[in-house]
Write a protein that holds these residues in place. Structure first.
Motif: not given
Length: 554
Positions: A267-272, A275-279, A326-329
């Motif tokens: 999971q990548l946590t962004l500046a805002d 999160h960007l989940p990835f495999e 669970g990611s938000k945009m």
């Protein structure tokens, strides 16, 4: 049309709350435009979606009925890679797997096929003693005379009078979480765990020794010690032990989701703060490829897909699309595409990847196209595995199967129907009635229906659905809205190559329309491929990843 003409549709919509399978009836009614005021249905669709959630609130919890619902899944197996009769005569053979063995139908197999240690012969003899009862057993076959590693197969006998032995390539691979639990429960040392992982992944003791820069004799002694500790006598018994443990662990996970991490692998946590989940799959040193998944498949890969990527020396980075897992945009519709592409650039930065190619599956095409157009310095090319086509205003989606046609048409005027659609679909799946949904989309393609019945694809779909509907239906609604939009602006003035792989049985993007699409924008077309439908990413992953590997990085 009278003002009360929408009443039957409204009644059918509310009936879905009690019987989700009635969605198919409503789809039939909604196939063609019926009135200018169809947008008046929107609040009713929203109400039914809320009712469904209240009646069946297990959103994202349990899709275990999916695999059981597939037609023939209980008794149906994928065709064997090798089939022999009692006298070891070849009945059928996969020419790709046994390409170097030169096996001929109607002729006996060569002596070296079962190896020289006698273990595989003994297991086959046991299967023949109790046909249909013993097994399946794990055996190691050798694909040519000089093969010193062998390939693991699951062997099963069948029939009573005309007994046959069926061999299917083992798709088993070491899973980090399950493997750790396996090692812990059996009190394995770090070296023993690494050796077990090596063998489960189909590699040899010789390769283990070379990788660790140890003498072959040392590695063999470590294997003997491991087998002695576990009270077993061979490598195939070790693999059988792990396979049984893995299956039990996975079955327990169905009932207790806390046994496996509930979140994505990464999971990548962004500046805002979002999160960007990835495999991630494959060797960190291998060439990176960004994989953008389809609606229901999710960011997971089957073993077959992983093997195809590994065979091309590729490392797959698979981010979950907007609103999945669970990611938000901040945006929706077309606006979310550019937002997501910027997140992909941040992901490459985080992983220290300067440049990579992109593979998109079906409805992920707009994201892939936007990525290569906006950042050609970071994304060096795109391979579209199956396609959706930009939807102009004159597109009535008449070329699509019923299960896609009505949702996409209504996505333009009543987006709340799309949420109702997927709310009903997820409820149907949990109640063991998923095939009506899949038939409405893929029923005209024999290749796609067979693919959906494959055990590995069923397991992947089941896992992915948990993440797809984790927080409701926004993820799939976004995909439908995007599919119903004209995203052709990202197809123009591209600086990097695009290859489209098209199946002859693709009913979501028919070959003639795909050919016109490629001609219009100057894309490379591969196909239409026989026996391939919309699910090309599952059907010909080796072809898809080989095309991705051809894209030049510089």
């Amino acid at each position: 049309m009278k003002d009360d003409s929408l009443d039957p549709m409204i009644r059918d919509a509310y009936a879905i709350a009690a019987q989700p399978e009635r969605l198919m009836k409503l789809l039939t009614v909604l196939q063609k435009p019926a009135a200018d005021n169809e947008s008046d249905l929107q609040p009713h669709f929203a109400n039914v979606t809320e009712l469904l959630t209240e009646i069946d609130p297990s959103v994202g919890d349990d899709f275990s009925t999916y695999a059981r619902d597939l037609e023939g899944n209980g008794d149906h197996l994928i065709p064997p890679d090798l089939s022999l009769n009692r006298t070891m005569t070849v009945l059928s053979v996969d020419d790709q797997i046994f390409k170097s063995a030169h096996l001929v139908l109607g002729q006996s197999i060569p002596d070296w096929l079962f190896g020289v240690d006698g273990e595989s012969h003994a297991q086959v003899e046991k299967l023949l003693e109790e046909p249909g009862k013993a097994g399946p057993a794990i055996v190691r076959l050798y694909v040519d005379r000089d093969d010193d590693r062998g390939v693991l197969f699951a062997a099963q006998s069948s029939g009573e009078d005309d007994i046959s032995l069926d061999f299917r390539v083992m798709r088993l691979r070491w899973h980090a979480v399950i493997g750790s639990a396996f090692a812990q429960s059996l009190e394995l040392t770090a070296t023993e765990e690494q050796l077990a992982e090596h063998l489960v992944n189909g590699l040899s003791v010789t390769e283990f020794a070379a990788q660790r820069e140890r003498a072959l004799g040392t590695a063999r002694n470590q294997l003997k010690a491991l087998l002695r500790k576990l009270g077993i006598g061979s490598q195939t018994e070790l693999i059988s032990l792990y396979a049984g443990f893995s299956n039990a662990f996975a079955m327990a996970e169905t009932n207790d989701p806390n046994l496996l991490p509930p979140r994505s692998s990464h999971q990548l946590t962004l500046a805002d703060g979002s999160h960007l989940p990835f495999e991630i799959y494959g060797d960190p040193k291998a060439r990176p490829v960004l994989y953008l998944h389809a609606t229901i498949d999710g960011a997971y890969l089957t073993t077959r897909q992983q093997d195809a990527a590994t065979g091309q020396n590729l490392r797959i980075i698979a981010p979950w699309l907007p609103f999945y897992a669970g990611s938000k945009m901040a945006n929706t519709g077309l606006a979310v595409v550019d937002e997501f592409v910027e997140r992909l650039v941040h992901l490459l930065d985080q992983l220290k990847i300067k440049r990579c190619s992109v593979v998109s599956a079906r409805v992920a095409a707009p994201y892939g196209m936007a990525a290569i157009r906006s950042h050609p310095n970071r994304f060096c090319g795109l391979v579209m595995a199956g396609a959706i086509l930009p939807a102009g205003e004159d597109n009535d989606f008449s070329h699509l199967a019923m299960g896609y046609r009505a949702p996409l048409r209504l996505a333009r005027i009543a987006p709340s129907f799309v949420r109702l659609y997927f709310a009903a679909v997820s409820t149907m799946v949990r109640r063991g009635k998923s095939m009506a949904y899949f038939k409405s989309i893929y029923g005209e393609s024999t290749a796609d229906m067979q693919t959906l019945n494959r055990p590995d694809v069923a397991e992947l779909m089941q896992r992915s659905m948990k993440r797809t509907f984790e927080d409701g239906y926004e993820s799939t609604a976004q995909q439908a809205i995007l599919t119903a939009s004209d995203w052709s602006k990202w197809c123009r003035k591209l600086e990097v190559p695009v290859t489209v792989i098209c199946g002859a049985e693709d009913r979501l993007a028919p070959p003639d329309m795909v050919e016109k699409f490629c001609d219009r924008y100057g894309f490379n077309l591969i196909g239409p491929l026989p026996d391939v439908g919309s699910l090309a990413i599952q059907q010909v992953p080796h072809r898809i990843f080989s095309e991705a590997a051809k894209i030049h990085m510089d």
